[in-house]
Design an enzyme around this catalytic site. Sequence first.
Site, short mmCIF file in Angstrom:
data_model
loop_
_atom_site.label_atom_id
_atom_site.label_comp_id
_atom_site.label_asym_id
_atom_site.label_seq_id
_atom_site.Cartn_x
_atom_site.Cartn_y
_atom_site.Cartn_z
N SER A 65 0.83 -1.21 0.00
CA SER A 65 0.00 0.00 0.00
C SER A 65 0.86 1.26 0.00
CB SER A 65 -0.91 0.03 1.22
OG SER A 65 -1.72 -1.12 1.29
N1 SAM Z 1 -0.62 -4.75 4.16
C1 SAM Z 1 0.17 -5.10 3.00
C2 SAM Z 1 1.56 -4.54 3.04
O1 SAM Z 1 1.90 -3.83 3.98
O2 SAM Z 1 2.31 -4.85 2.10
C3 SAM Z 1 -0.50 -4.74 1.71
C4 SAM Z 1 -1.56 -5.68 1.40
S1 SAM Z 1 -2.08 -5.84 -0.26
C5 SAM Z 1 -2.72 -4.24 -0.62
C6 SAM Z 1 -3.51 -6.85 0.07
C7 SAM Z 1 -3.17 -8.27 0.49
O3 SAM Z 1 -4.37 -8.91 0.92
C8 SAM Z 1 -2.62 -9.13 -0.63
O4 SAM Z 1 -1.37 -9.65 -0.25
C9 SAM Z 1 -3.65 -10.25 -0.79
O5 SAM Z 1 -3.09 -11.50 -1.14
C10 SAM Z 1 -4.26 -10.27 0.60
N2 SAM Z 1 -5.60 -10.87 0.72
C11 SAM Z 1 -6.65 -10.78 -0.13
N3 SAM Z 1 -7.70 -11.47 0.37
C12 SAM Z 1 -7.31 -11.99 1.57
C13 SAM Z 1 -7.94 -12.80 2.57
N4 SAM Z 1 -9.20 -13.22 2.47
N5 SAM Z 1 -7.22 -13.12 3.67
C14 SAM Z 1 -5.93 -12.73 3.81
N6 SAM Z 1 -5.28 -11.98 2.89
C15 SAM Z 1 -5.96 -11.61 1.79
#
Ligand code: SAM
Length: 218
Positions: A65
Amino acid sequence: MLKDSYKYKGLREILVAKLHQSGIRDKNILEAMLAVPRHFFLESAFAEQAYEDIALPIAEGQTISQPYTVAYQTQLLELQPGDKVLEIGTGSGYQAAILCQMGMDVYSIERNPKLHMQAQKLLNELGYHPHLLLGDGTLGWPEFAPYHGIVVTAASPGIPKPLKEQLAVGGRLVIPVGDLESQQMLRLTRISESETKIEEFKYFKFVPLIGKEGWHEK
Ligand code: SAM
């Protein structure tokens, strides 16, 4: 061995000054963002852009993000050091590192095995020890509930019921809710066992939250 440098520290100072100007006033967040080297969480090709206020690609078609978004969501949680926080979407591990650096007791769930493993390795190398789980974060992590704060870092079609239920009384859930194009940041506060309050904030664009209580995979 990972190495920080004066150049990157200088770039972090500029970034943190910009975040302050943009309305991020929580000192603990700003100090954590000054301390955590964001370039470690990116592939080397993107290291030079690590301190621009932009989202960047990580493995598996996902993103780290934008620093402003990380700070904004964290500020809405209104945490005190020692609070138990659950993050949904570990991704690169950057936001988990920020929360650890702020002194929180961090739990974070990622659904993608490669990202989960990479984040675990990097966070350990950096000396951060959040509790990490590979699984569907839309179901929360009931074993360690209740949480003072829950932050969802992917776009959700609604507020997953399990997350609401795993919030402590007085705790806050910060989640971007909308369609796949645009989401509004919502903050749900659990006022009592049976009462909640929802506040609406700015619009963002996140990658989708995929899971039982999120978007369903095609
Ligand atoms: N917080 C992260 C960082 O600091 O890098 C950024 C996260 S990225 C915008 C969103 C993440 O959510 C992705 O890695 C994706 O694989 C994960 N994701 C999507 N659906 C999910 C779920 N149901 N449970 C856990 N992770 C999930």
